[in-house]
Write a protein that holds these residues in place. Structure first.
Motif, short mmCIF file in Angstrom:
data_model
loop_
_atom_site.label_atom_id
_atom_site.label_comp_id
_atom_site.label_asym_id
_atom_site.label_seq_id
_atom_site.Cartn_x
_atom_site.Cartn_y
_atom_site.Cartn_z
N GLN A 82 0.82 -1.21 0.00
CA GLN A 82 0.00 0.00 0.00
C GLN A 82 0.86 1.26 0.00
N PHE A 83 2.02 1.21 0.61
CA PHE A 83 2.90 2.37 0.66
C PHE A 83 3.72 2.52 -0.62
N ILE A 84 3.97 1.41 -1.28
CA ILE A 84 4.76 1.41 -2.50
C ILE A 84 3.90 1.74 -3.71
N GLU A 85 2.70 1.23 -3.72
CA GLU A 85 1.83 1.38 -4.89
C GLU A 85 0.66 2.34 -4.65
N ALA A 86 0.82 3.26 -3.72
CA ALA A 86 -0.27 4.15 -3.34
C ALA A 86 -0.71 5.07 -4.47
N GLY A 87 0.18 5.39 -5.38
CA GLY A 87 -0.18 6.31 -6.45
C GLY A 87 -0.41 7.72 -5.95
N SER A 88 0.23 8.06 -4.84
CA SER A 88 0.06 9.37 -4.22
C SER A 88 1.42 9.92 -3.85
N GLU A 89 1.62 11.21 -4.09
CA GLU A 89 2.87 11.83 -3.68
C GLU A 89 2.94 11.99 -2.17
N LYS A 90 1.82 11.77 -1.48
CA LYS A 90 1.76 11.95 -0.02
C LYS A 90 2.07 10.67 0.74
N VAL A 91 2.17 9.54 0.06
CA VAL A 91 2.43 8.25 0.70
C VAL A 91 3.70 7.68 0.08
N PHE A 92 4.70 7.43 0.93
CA PHE A 92 5.92 6.85 0.39
C PHE A 92 6.66 6.05 1.45
N LEU A 93 7.49 5.16 0.97
CA LEU A 93 8.27 4.25 1.81
C LEU A 93 9.69 4.23 1.29
N ARG B 82 23.60 2.62 14.19
CA ARG B 82 24.50 2.49 13.04
C ARG B 82 24.21 3.52 11.96
N GLY B 83 23.38 4.51 12.29
CA GLY B 83 23.09 5.58 11.34
C GLY B 83 21.95 5.30 10.38
N ILE B 84 21.29 4.16 10.54
CA ILE B 84 20.21 3.79 9.63
C ILE B 84 19.05 4.79 9.73
N GLY B 85 18.60 5.05 10.95
CA GLY B 85 17.48 5.97 11.14
C GLY B 85 17.79 7.38 10.66
N SER B 86 18.98 7.85 10.94
CA SER B 86 19.38 9.19 10.50
C SER B 86 19.42 9.29 8.99
N ALA B 87 19.96 8.28 8.34
CA ALA B 87 20.02 8.27 6.87
C ALA B 87 18.62 8.23 6.28
N LEU B 88 17.77 7.39 6.84
CA LEU B 88 16.39 7.32 6.36
C LEU B 88 15.70 8.67 6.53
N PHE B 89 15.86 9.27 7.71
CA PHE B 89 15.14 10.50 7.97
C PHE B 89 15.61 11.64 7.08
N ALA B 90 16.88 11.71 6.75
CA ALA B 90 17.36 12.76 5.86
C ALA B 90 16.61 12.70 4.52
N THR B 91 16.44 11.50 4.00
CA THR B 91 15.71 11.33 2.74
C THR B 91 14.22 11.57 2.92
N THR B 92 13.65 11.03 3.97
CA THR B 92 12.22 11.17 4.22
C THR B 92 11.84 12.63 4.48
N GLN B 93 12.65 13.34 5.24
CA GLN B 93 12.36 14.74 5.53
C GLN B 93 12.33 15.56 4.25
N ALA C 162 8.94 18.17 -0.01
CA ALA C 162 8.58 18.23 -1.43
C ALA C 162 7.12 17.85 -1.66
N ALA C 163 6.58 16.97 -0.81
CA ALA C 163 5.20 16.52 -0.93
C ALA C 163 4.21 17.51 -0.31
N GLY C 164 4.71 18.57 0.31
CA GLY C 164 3.84 19.59 0.88
C GLY C 164 3.46 19.40 2.33
N TYR C 165 4.11 18.46 3.00
CA TYR C 165 3.84 18.31 4.43
C TYR C 165 4.42 19.50 5.19
N LEU C 166 3.69 19.95 6.21
CA LEU C 166 4.16 21.03 7.07
C LEU C 166 4.63 20.51 8.42
#
Length: 161
Positions: free
Chosen positions: A43-54, A93-104, A109-113
């Protein structure tokens, strides 16, 4: 160990599922208490929405963590709910920080405030992680029972983007 972060694809679903199900099986502090199937993550991969991503974090092409965003309250799609998981034994091991840099970056870009994470009060690692990423306490839902009836508070942390 070279850590890379990218958008998840269909073939990642089994590895993602294995990560969260191992946490559930050992009695980890995730809000999920029953095993999930790989289809849950489609559902997160195929959502077809710029607001849902994994996004997934990989080392040597193996998935070691993941993070997703979805609208917290669909009528107000400017607030995103976030969830983060790392493979057992890979914390700090930096996994969460690396993920968050990309997710943030993707969230902006998706318009989240704002982003909101809801964490079990006994998940000290999760609470510390989100605090480190800049999230601050917003509210507490008291004594939400687990499947076995054990009451555990849920702490909502917010981050203004």
């Amino acid at each position: 160990m070279t850590l890379k972060v990218r958008k998840a694809v269909r073939k990642d679903c089994s590895a993602i599922c294995d990560i969260v199900n191992e946490i559930i099986a050992i009695g980890g502090t995730t809000a999920y208490q029953n095993p999930l199937s790989p289809d849950y993550f489609l559902q997160f991969i195929e959502a077809g929405s710029e607001k849902v991503f994994l996004h997934v974090a990989t080392t040597d092409q193996a998935v070691v963590g993941f993070q997703w965003i979805e609208p917290l309250d669909p009528p107000d799609d400017h607030i995103g709910g976030i969830a983060t998981f790392a493979k057992v034994g890979t914390s700090q091991r930096g996994i969460g920080s690396a993920l968050f840099a990309t997710t943030q970056q993707a969230s902006k870009a998706a318009g989240y405030l704002e982003l909101v994470a809801v964490i079990r009060a006994d998940n000290t690692g999760g609470l510390a992680y989100y605090e480190k990423m800049g999230f601050r306490d917003h509210s507490v839902r008291r004594a939400i029972p687990l499947a076995d009836g054990t009451p555990i508070d849920r702490i909502a942390k917010r981050l203004k983007l």
